[in-house]
Design a protein around this motif. Structure first.
Motif, PDB file in Angstrom:
ATOM      1  N   ILE A 143      21.120  35.126  39.805  1.00  0.00           N
ATOM      2  CA  ILE A 143      21.285  36.553  40.150  1.00  0.00           C
ATOM      3  C   ILE A 143      21.033  37.416  38.918  1.00  0.00           C
ATOM      4  N   GLU A 144      21.585  36.994  37.785  1.00  0.00           N
ATOM      5  CA  GLU A 144      21.377  37.764  36.557  1.00  0.00           C
ATOM      6  C   GLU A 144      19.900  37.801  36.172  1.00  0.00           C
ATOM      7  N   GLN A 145      19.227  36.674  36.312  1.00  0.00           N
ATOM      8  CA  GLN A 145      17.801  36.617  35.991  1.00  0.00           C
ATOM      9  C   GLN A 145      16.993  37.546  36.888  1.00  0.00           C
ATOM     10  N   ALA A 146      17.351  37.597  38.168  1.00  0.00           N
ATOM     11  CA  ALA A 146      16.647  38.475  39.112  1.00  0.00           C
ATOM     12  C   ALA A 146      16.789  39.940  38.736  1.00  0.00           C
ATOM     13  N   TYR A 147      17.900  40.289  38.082  1.00  0.00           N
ATOM     14  CA  TYR A 147      18.123  41.663  37.630  1.00  0.00           C
ATOM     15  C   TYR A 147      17.562  41.900  36.223  1.00  0.00           C
ATOM     16  N   LEU A 148      16.694  40.978  35.778  1.00  0.00           N
ATOM     17  CA  LEU A 148      15.999  41.112  34.498  1.00  0.00           C
ATOM     18  C   LEU A 148      16.957  41.151  33.311  1.00  0.00           C
ATOM     19  N   ALA A 195      30.970  28.799  34.003  1.00  0.00           N
ATOM     20  CA  ALA A 195      30.957  29.507  35.290  1.00  0.00           C
ATOM     21  C   ALA A 195      31.853  30.747  35.252  1.00  0.00           C
ATOM     22  N   ILE A 196      33.017  30.623  34.628  1.00  0.00           N
ATOM     23  CA  ILE A 196      33.925  31.777  34.495  1.00  0.00           C
ATOM     24  C   ILE A 196      33.261  32.881  33.673  1.00  0.00           C
ATOM     25  N   LEU A 197      32.622  32.498  32.574  1.00  0.00           N
ATOM     26  CA  LEU A 197      31.930  33.475  31.729  1.00  0.00           C
ATOM     27  C   LEU A 197      30.775  34.132  32.493  1.00  0.00           C
ATOM     28  N   LYS A 203      29.597  40.060  38.192  1.00  0.00           N
ATOM     29  CA  LYS A 203      30.595  40.425  39.195  1.00  0.00           C
ATOM     30  C   LYS A 203      30.273  41.749  39.880  1.00  0.00           C
ATOM     31  N   ASP A 204      29.636  42.680  39.147  1.00  0.00           N
ATOM     32  CA  ASP A 204      29.282  43.964  39.751  1.00  0.00           C
ATOM     33  C   ASP A 204      28.113  43.844  40.724  1.00  0.00           C
ATOM     34  N   LYS A 205      27.382  42.737  40.618  1.00  0.00           N
ATOM     35  CA  LYS A 205      26.215  42.526  41.488  1.00  0.00           C
ATOM     36  C   LYS A 205      26.534  41.576  42.637  1.00  0.00           C
ATOM     37  N   LEU A 206      27.702  40.963  42.613  1.00  0.00           N
ATOM     38  CA  LEU A 206      28.083  39.988  43.639  1.00  0.00           C
ATOM     39  C   LEU A 206      28.593  40.716  44.890  1.00  0.00           C
ATOM     40  N   ARG A 207      27.671  41.078  45.731  1.00  0.00           N
ATOM     41  CA  ARG A 207      28.019  41.749  46.992  1.00  0.00           C
ATOM     42  C   ARG A 207      27.518  40.877  48.139  1.00  0.00           C
ATOM     43  N   PHE A 208      28.409  40.611  49.101  1.00  0.00           N
ATOM     44  CA  PHE A 208      28.081  39.713  50.193  1.00  0.00           C
ATOM     45  C   PHE A 208      28.076  40.456  51.530  1.00  0.00           C
ATOM     46  N   SER A 209      27.253  39.959  52.439  1.00  0.00           N
ATOM     47  CA  SER A 209      27.190  40.517  53.794  1.00  0.00           C
ATOM     48  C   SER A 209      26.633  39.455  54.737  1.00  0.00           C
TER      49      SER A 209
END
Length: 455
Positions: A143-148, A195-197, A203-209
């Motif tokens: 996810i972090e990589q996708a957000y550059l 994983a905790i780090l 965490k601000d990008k972790l949105r689920f639906s």
């Protein structure tokens, strides 16, 4: 800040972090190996190698199915579509993780008996916890990589590798007898810490639906299955020559060839780093600007990678005998000509790696898979013929030839899909040196000079 400055900063910062990540991985991996091989018995070390090889294959199954698909669709879609994509990736990751755990439970006893190492049963069973933790860690990193962004990826991998190295180093210096099961528990602990780090970076990008998550799960799997096939084919292509040498000649021949390959693989650090940086950029810019942006990204990224690689390859080529003797000793002099041939096809690796990135980013994963599969088949056939005819050097020439054939095929496809001109990569390569000096080295020199005179 101007757009051009932002782009330059992206390439500089992201590229530097990615290179540091790859370099730290190689450094800690070698250091851990150097200490571990002196800390455990020959039998235990062999068991550890077999265990890690099996785990890496199973981890690669999940990586191949999820990584490129998640990064591509997150980078190419608007933020409002991200929650169902992330949810679908988490579901797919969970399914593959459960599958890996089940396989571990079912086959751990069989593998332990096959390799005559009863302790492997406990190693595999304990690592089931590791599978679960690495599933979360990988998802956060993708996810972090996708957000550059790459800072969290670098730090989490550094923590994970450093903790394992720290344990084996301390155990070695205090003369503590290491048990293999302890190494697995250290891996589990390091995965938990990483994983905790990683969570705090995304965490601000972790949105689920759950809305459309079923459709996205099917879409991600449809895309990821070819990326998975590409990864497996690529892994086989990279190890077939060594396997065939061991089977057709002797394990000693395979060992001599492996030394050359390991040294040449050091040149993969900038190639892998550039691939990590380019893929999310190409997916994003394909969606925003079309294929003209893809052409530029391919030509420039390959050119920059070649510019970084060339001094390394020239040094290793002209000092191959010194390098082999320093790392492996004079008894492996037969690795010297192998290293020189291996370095030649290392120059083709950036073209192939970015070819896969570009095709994957525009949704042509099936083409990437077919090209890699064809290259693997050609490599297999040439290795069989040339090893039989000229011995150990046949493996090097076979791999060089199959890589060159793959290079030609890739350039034809890229010319058709994105109007890529391979000559432009060399223009970008030669431009890199004065541009890097003007933008980064010269300002530092001027500031240092001014500071010196002011004092």
């Amino acid at each position: 800040m101007k757009d051009s400055d932002q782009k330059d900063n992206y390439w500089l910062i992201s590229g530097t972090l990615s290179i540091l990540q790859n370099f730290s991985g190689v450094l800690f991996g070698f250091a851990s190996f150097f200490i571990l091989v002196r800390s455990v018995s020959k039998s235990d070390f062999g068991s550890w190698v077999l265990f890690m090889s099996t785990i890496m294959i199973m981890e690669s199954i999940r990586t191949g199915l999820i990584q490129t698909a998640l990064i591509r669709y997150l980078a190419a879609n608007e933020p409002d579509k991200h929650p169902p994509i992330i949810t679908a990736s988490a579901i797919l990751s969970g399914i593959v993780t459960v599958l890996c755990v089940v396989l571990n439970v079912l086959f751990s006893g069989y593998l332990a008996a096959l390799w005559d190492s009863p302790q492997l049963v406990d190693l595999f069973l304990v690592y089931n916890i590791g599978f679960i933790l690495s599933g979360f860690l990988n998802l956060f990193n993708y996810i972090e990589q996708a957000y550059l962004s790459f800072k969290g990826i670098f730090l989490t991998n550094l923590v994970r590798q450093a903790l394992f190295f720290l344990f084996v180093a301390v155990a070695f210096f205090v003369d503590y007898p290491i048990q293999l099961i302890e190494l697995v528990w250290v891996q589990v602990f390091s995965l938990l810490a990483a994983a905790i780090l990683a969570y705090f970076f995304v965490k601000d990008k972790l949105r689920f639906s759950l809305a459309d998550s079923r459709a996205w799960t099917s879409k991600l799997f449809g895309y990821g299955k070819y990326a998975f096939g590409t990864l497996i084919s690529s892994m086989l292509s990279g190890t077939l020559d060594q396997m065939m040498l061991g089977a057709m000649l002797s394990p000693a021949s395979s060992g001599a060839y492996n030394i050359a390959v390991r040294i040449a693989n050091l040149t993969d650090i900038p190639t892998n780093a550039m691939a990590v940086v380019v893929f999310p950029q190409s997916a994003k810019r394909m969606a925003e600007e079309g294929k003209s942006a893809i052409k530029y990204l391919y030509e420039r990224s390959v050119g920059i990678t070649l510019a970084i690689l060339l001094p390394m390859i020239l040094f290793l080529y002209f000092f191959a005998d010194w390098t082999i003797n320093m790392i492996a000793g004079e008894r492996f002099d037969d690795s010297i000509p192998l290293l020189k041939i291996t370095l030649l096809y290392s120059l083709l690796v950036p073209f192939g790696r970015q070819f896969g990135n570009i095709l994957d980013s525009i949704g042509k994963t099936k083409i990437t898979f077919l090209v890699v599969l064809l290259n693997t088949v050609i490599n297999l056939g040439l290795n069989f013929l040339l090893i039989k005819k000229i011995g150990i050097m046949g493996a090097a020439y076979a791999t060089l030839t199959s890589n060159f054939i793959g290079f030609i095929i890739a350039q034809i496809i890229l010319k058709k899909e994105a109007s890529v001109n391979v000559l432009n990569t060399f223009i970008y390569m030669f431009r890199f040196y004065p541009e890097f000096f003007t933008q980064y080295v010269r300002p530092i020199m001027l500031k240092t000079w001014a500071k010196f005179h002011s004092n």
